[in-house]
Design a protein around this motif. Structure first.
Motif: not given
Length: 206
Positions: A72-74, A77-80, A91-92, A97-98
Motif C-alpha cells: 500500500e505504501k509503495a 507513493k507511485m500514485a502521488q 495514476a489510474s 491497484e490500491l
C-alpha cells in the motif's frame, strides 16, 4: 678500440642469455601444448528445442497484513508521484491497484473511493479496457456493501462500453457478473469491515 668494445659486449650478451659457457646445447623437452577451448556458437536458425528447458517451481508467498501495508505504501507513493507530474494514465492504474489492496483488507469504503478515482482518470484518457475492468470491480464492491442498484448500474455501463468497443469477451464476463448479482438477492454484510471496529467500542460504552 671500437672493435674490442664490440667483442666485449657480445661476450657479455651471450653469457647473460644463452649461457654458452656451459656448453648446454642439447635439445630440451617440450611440454604438451594447452588444450584449446572448443567454441560452439549457436547456429543461426536453431529452434527452441535445441536448448535445455529448466522448470522453475513457483514459491507461493503468504499474504499477510504486513505485506499488504508495505504494498500500500509503495503504490501510494507511485500514485502521488504520477499525480504530481500529471501522469494521469499511470495514476489510474495506481488507484485501481490500491483499491484491490483495500478489498483484500475488507476496507470496502476506501476501495470504492479509489475505484471511482481510477474510473474518472481512465475515462478522460479513453482507456476503455481499464475503465471496464474498474467498473466491474466497483460493482462487486458496491454489491458487497449492499448497494445492489448501483452495482447493476455500473455493470450496465461497463457492458455498454464493452459492446460499443467490440470487446465480446468482456461482454460475456459482465453478463455472468449480472446474473451473479441478480441471483444473490440477499447479500450478507461483511463481519470484518474496518469501520465496524470503530463502532463496537461506542456501543459497549453505552
Amino acid at each position: 678500440m671500437r672493435y674490442i668494445i664490440l667483442v666485449i659486449l657480445c661476450a657479455i650478451n651471450l653469457s647473460a642469455s644463452a649461457q654458452w659457457w656451459r656448453g648446454d646445447f642439447k635439445s630440451h623437452k617440450r611440454l604438451p601444448a594447452i588444450a584449446q577451448v572448443k567454441h560452439t556458437p549457436i547456429k543461426k536458425g536453431a529452434t527452441a528445442a535445441a536448448f535445455t528447458k529448466v522448470k522453475l517451481k513457483a514459491v507461493p508467498l503468504t499474504r499477510t497484513a504486513y505485506n499488504i501495508e508495505i504494498s500500500e505504501k509503495a503504490v501510494m507513493k507511485m500514485a502521488q508521484h504520477n499525480m504530481r507530474y500529471r501522469e494521469y494514465a499511470l495514476a489510474s492504474y495506481n488507484f485501481s491497484e490500491l483499491a484491490q489492496l483495500y478489498v483484500l483488507e475488507n476496507r470496502l469504503s476506501e476501495a470504492k473511493w479509489y475505484y471511482l478515482q481510477s474510473i474518472y482518470l481512465s475515462k478522460n484518457k479513453s482507456d476503455n479496457p481499464h475503465t471496464i475492468s474498474s467498473l466491474i470491480s466497483l460493482a462487486m464492491v458496491k454489491a458487497d456493501l449492499g448497494d445492489l442498484t448501483q452495482a447493476q448500474q455500473d455493470l450496465a455501463e461497463a457492458r455498454e462500453l464493452a459492446f460499443t468497443t467490440g470487446r465480446t469477451d468482456d461482454v460475456k464476463l459482465i453478463d455472468k457478473k449480472v446474473k451473479f448479482v441478480q441471483s444473490n438477492k440477499i447479500w450478507l454484510p461483511k463481519s470484518e469491515l474496518r469501520y465496524a471496529e470503530a463502532i463496537d467500542p461506542l456501543t459497549k460504552s453505552k
